[in-house]
Design a protein around this motif. Structure first.
Motif, short mmCIF file in Angstrom:
data_model
loop_
_atom_site.label_atom_id
_atom_site.label_comp_id
_atom_site.label_asym_id
_atom_site.label_seq_id
_atom_site.Cartn_x
_atom_site.Cartn_y
_atom_site.Cartn_z
N LEU A 113 0.96 -1.13 -0.04
CA LEU A 113 -0.13 -0.09 -0.13
C LEU A 113 0.82 1.33 0.08
N PHE A 114 1.94 1.15 0.66
CA PHE A 114 3.07 2.40 0.95
C PHE A 114 3.35 2.74 -0.39
N TRP A 115 3.93 1.58 -1.33
CA TRP A 115 4.32 1.70 -2.52
C TRP A 115 3.20 2.26 -3.55
N LEU A 116 2.12 1.77 -3.28
CA LEU A 116 1.02 2.18 -4.27
C LEU A 116 1.00 3.54 -4.14
N PHE A 117 0.80 4.18 -3.01
CA PHE A 117 0.67 5.62 -2.74
C PHE A 117 1.85 6.32 -3.44
N LEU A 118 2.99 5.96 -3.06
CA LEU A 118 4.45 6.34 -3.66
C LEU A 118 4.32 6.64 -5.06
N ALA A 119 3.88 5.26 -5.72
CA ALA A 119 4.14 5.10 -7.22
C ALA A 119 3.08 6.13 -8.08
N THR A 120 2.29 6.55 -7.39
CA THR A 120 1.52 7.67 -8.10
C THR A 120 2.06 8.74 -8.24
N ILE A 121 3.31 9.08 -7.86
CA ILE A 121 4.06 10.35 -8.07
C ILE A 121 4.41 10.27 -9.56
N THR A 122 4.93 9.22 -9.99
CA THR A 122 5.44 9.08 -11.27
C THR A 122 4.44 9.16 -12.30
N VAL A 123 3.08 9.39 -11.95
CA VAL A 123 2.31 9.60 -13.14
C VAL A 123 1.98 11.06 -13.33
N PRO A 124 2.57 11.55 -14.29
CA PRO A 124 2.36 13.07 -14.66
C PRO A 124 0.91 13.29 -14.85
N TYR A 125 0.33 14.59 -14.62
CA TYR A 125 -1.05 14.89 -14.50
C TYR A 125 -1.53 14.78 -15.88
N GLU A 126 -0.63 15.27 -17.00
CA GLU A 126 -1.09 15.18 -18.47
C GLU A 126 -1.43 14.07 -18.90
N SER A 127 -0.89 12.68 -18.30
CA SER A 127 -1.38 11.58 -18.55
C SER A 127 -2.72 11.09 -18.46
N ILE A 128 -3.26 11.85 -17.32
CA ILE A 128 -4.52 11.31 -16.91
C ILE A 128 -5.67 12.45 -17.03
N VAL A 129 -5.15 13.53 -17.54
CA VAL A 129 -5.98 14.74 -17.66
C VAL A 129 -7.34 14.44 -18.43
N VAL A 130 -6.91 13.70 -19.54
CA VAL A 130 -8.29 13.66 -20.75
C VAL A 130 -9.22 12.63 -19.81
N PRO A 131 -8.98 11.59 -19.35
CA PRO A 131 -9.96 10.55 -18.72
C PRO A 131 -10.66 11.64 -17.38
N ASN A 132 -9.82 12.19 -16.62
CA ASN A 132 -10.32 12.77 -15.55
C ASN A 132 -11.26 13.79 -16.09
N THR A 133 -10.98 14.71 -17.29
CA THR A 133 -11.89 15.79 -17.75
C THR A 133 -13.16 15.25 -18.23
N LEU A 134 -13.09 13.89 -18.88
CA LEU A 134 -14.35 13.20 -19.29
C LEU A 134 -15.14 12.80 -18.22
#
Lengths: 141, 319
Positions: A113-134
């Motif tokens: 769980l700790f590594w799951l939380f930490l791993a989300t740092i590597t996701v740039p916001y621009e990679s998920i901005v489209v699904p989030n917007t939709l």
């Protein structure tokens, strides 16, 4: 003793101030322009050579910016404040709770769980901005 | 990273006020504690799940769908979007993103280092220089872009005026195909330099006087001392500055939009700008292609971080 160790001679001192002087002109001219530019009438702001201290200072630009109808500033500031506070509170509450559970409680799967939380740092916001917007648009908020 | 400290401060324990109670020797889990832990983890996990993990999976799904003109999904196109990415056009886009990143990271770390190193000398006024040179840190990308647009505006540019004094004809900073990228990178360097100056200054302040004294007794002076003693000792700060600056360069969008809007002729289109352009600009609504590009960005970011940790971090000297 250590005070004497790092005190340079006359030539290195002069070179240091020369380098900082040049750097100050290049790095701080935009700052000067930001501070002074708003108070200058456009004739002296757009003058060549620049006259940051020449013209008559006026607060007219600020009044004009506040009163223009294109982008009303008061709601814009309110929005920024709302978003900022919401993000801050959200982070504070969720992170504190999760961190407490991971640090002080005997949680099952603590390390993954700790590594799951930490791993989300590597996701740039621009990679998920489209699904989030939709997603948000689909909720039509 | 070591595991977080494990204490046995049970929620029902009466001695909580006095600090963590000693951990019982048996490793058995208490159901109440487990329940409480899950309850505490729930908000964080729900947030990450809704806004990071789920969108990531959705990006993978979207990237394999077609896209109609209104932005709605059409049936699967398999890997066609990714095939679209393996074209010379996208290769050029990736190349420009890399060039931009190098143009930002190298000067964006070396300039603050060149400023911070002389500041360690015991001379009057160093603190004022450090504070004022850190001021660009306070600028948002858009504020910095607007100020620099005024400074570089061909009609009123003080820079051009200055160059004219020494007989140099200034280039068209934002519309010349070669200079536009350098201009956008330069503005980005200016905005990141303030933060990096603070980071590197803090690292330099942590260099042990005794080590410097020992080096001096051994005869190391000036440049030799800087490169052989000081530089290795601030390498953790430098590494941190390189990693964070790389990330901000990869994700630079505001500067590009405001200064050049991707132009001239697409010369300053970077990966993130292209994502924004395909998805939101001019109601393009090509969300599926943008999702595919977003996944490429994720891979590029992870690859760069892996390279930096694999290659650079080996040379970092942690005390």
């Amino acid at each position: 003793v250590s005070n004497r160790l790092n005190r340079p001679g006359a030539l290195p001192s002069a070179l240091t101030y020369l380098w900082f002087g040049i750097a100050a002109v290049v790095l701080l001219f935009p700052v000067l322009l930001t501070v002074v530019g708003g108070f200058l009438p456009s004739s002296s702001l757009l003058h060549q050579p620049p006259q940051p201290f020449g013209g008559d200072w006026t607060a007219e630009s600020y009044v004009e910016a506040w009163n223009q109808p294109v982008v009303p500033l008061a709601p814009a500031f309110a929005n920024s404040l709302l978003v900022g506070i919401a993000i801050m509170l959200g982070h504070l509450v969720t992170s504190c709770l999760a961190a407490y559970a991971l640090a002080f409680l005997r949680t099952p799967l603590r390390k993954p769980l700790f590594w799951l939380f930490l791993a989300t740092i590597t996701v740039p916001y621009e990679s998920i901005v489209v699904p989030n917007t939709l997603f948000i648009r689909a909720r039509s908020w | 990273v070591t595991a977080p400290a494990l204490h046995g401060a049970g929620p029902g324990a009466t001695s909580v006020v006095g600090g963590p109670t000693p951990r019982p020797s048996s490793g058995g889990r208490r159901p109440r504690e487990t329940l409480l832990a899950l309850l505490f983890l729930l908000p964080g996990l729900a947030g990450l799940g809704t806004f990071v993990v789920f969108p990531l999976l959705q990006a993978v799904y979207l990237s394999t769908r077609g896209n109609d003109i209104l932005g709605n999904s059409t049936p699967s196109v398999r890997l066609q979007h990714f095939a679209e990415l393996f074209t010379p056009g996208f290769g050029a886009l990736l190349w420009r993103t890399c060039v931009f990143t190098v143009l930002v990271v190298v000067p964006g770390v070396l300039l603050p280092l060149a400023l911070a190193a002389p500041m360690t000398q015991r001379l009057p006024g160093m603190r004022i220089f450090r504070t004022t040179f850190a001021l660009p840190f306070a600028y948002s990308a858009s504020a910095a872009s607007v100020v620099w647009l005024i400074i570089l505006n061909p009609g009123v540019s003080p820079v051009n005026w200055l160059l004219g004094l020494i007989g140099v004809t200034a280039p068209n900073w934002t519309t010349d195909p070669t200079w536009a990228m350098i201009t956008v990178a330069g503005v980005t360097v200016w905005t990141v330099s303030g933060f990096n100056l603070l980071v590197i200054s803090a690292g330099l302040a942590g260099v042990d006087e005794e080590v410097l004294e020992a080096a001096r007794i051994d005869g190391a002076t000036g440049l030799r001392q800087f490169f052989s003693v000081v530089l290795p000792m601030v390498s953790p700060s430098l590494f941190f500055a390189v990693v964070t600056t790389t990330l901000s360069a990869l994700q630079a969008l505001g500067q590009v939009q405001i200064i050049t809007d991707g132009g001239p002729n697409g010369q300053t289109r970077t990966l993130v700008y292209s994502i924004f352009d395909n998805a939101f600009h001019n109601n393009n609504s090509n969300f599926r292609l943008a999702s595919a590009q977003g996944l490429v960005l994720l891979v590029v970011g992870v690859l760069l971080a892996a390279i930096q940790f694999g290659v650079l971090e080996r040379r970092v000297h942690y005390r």
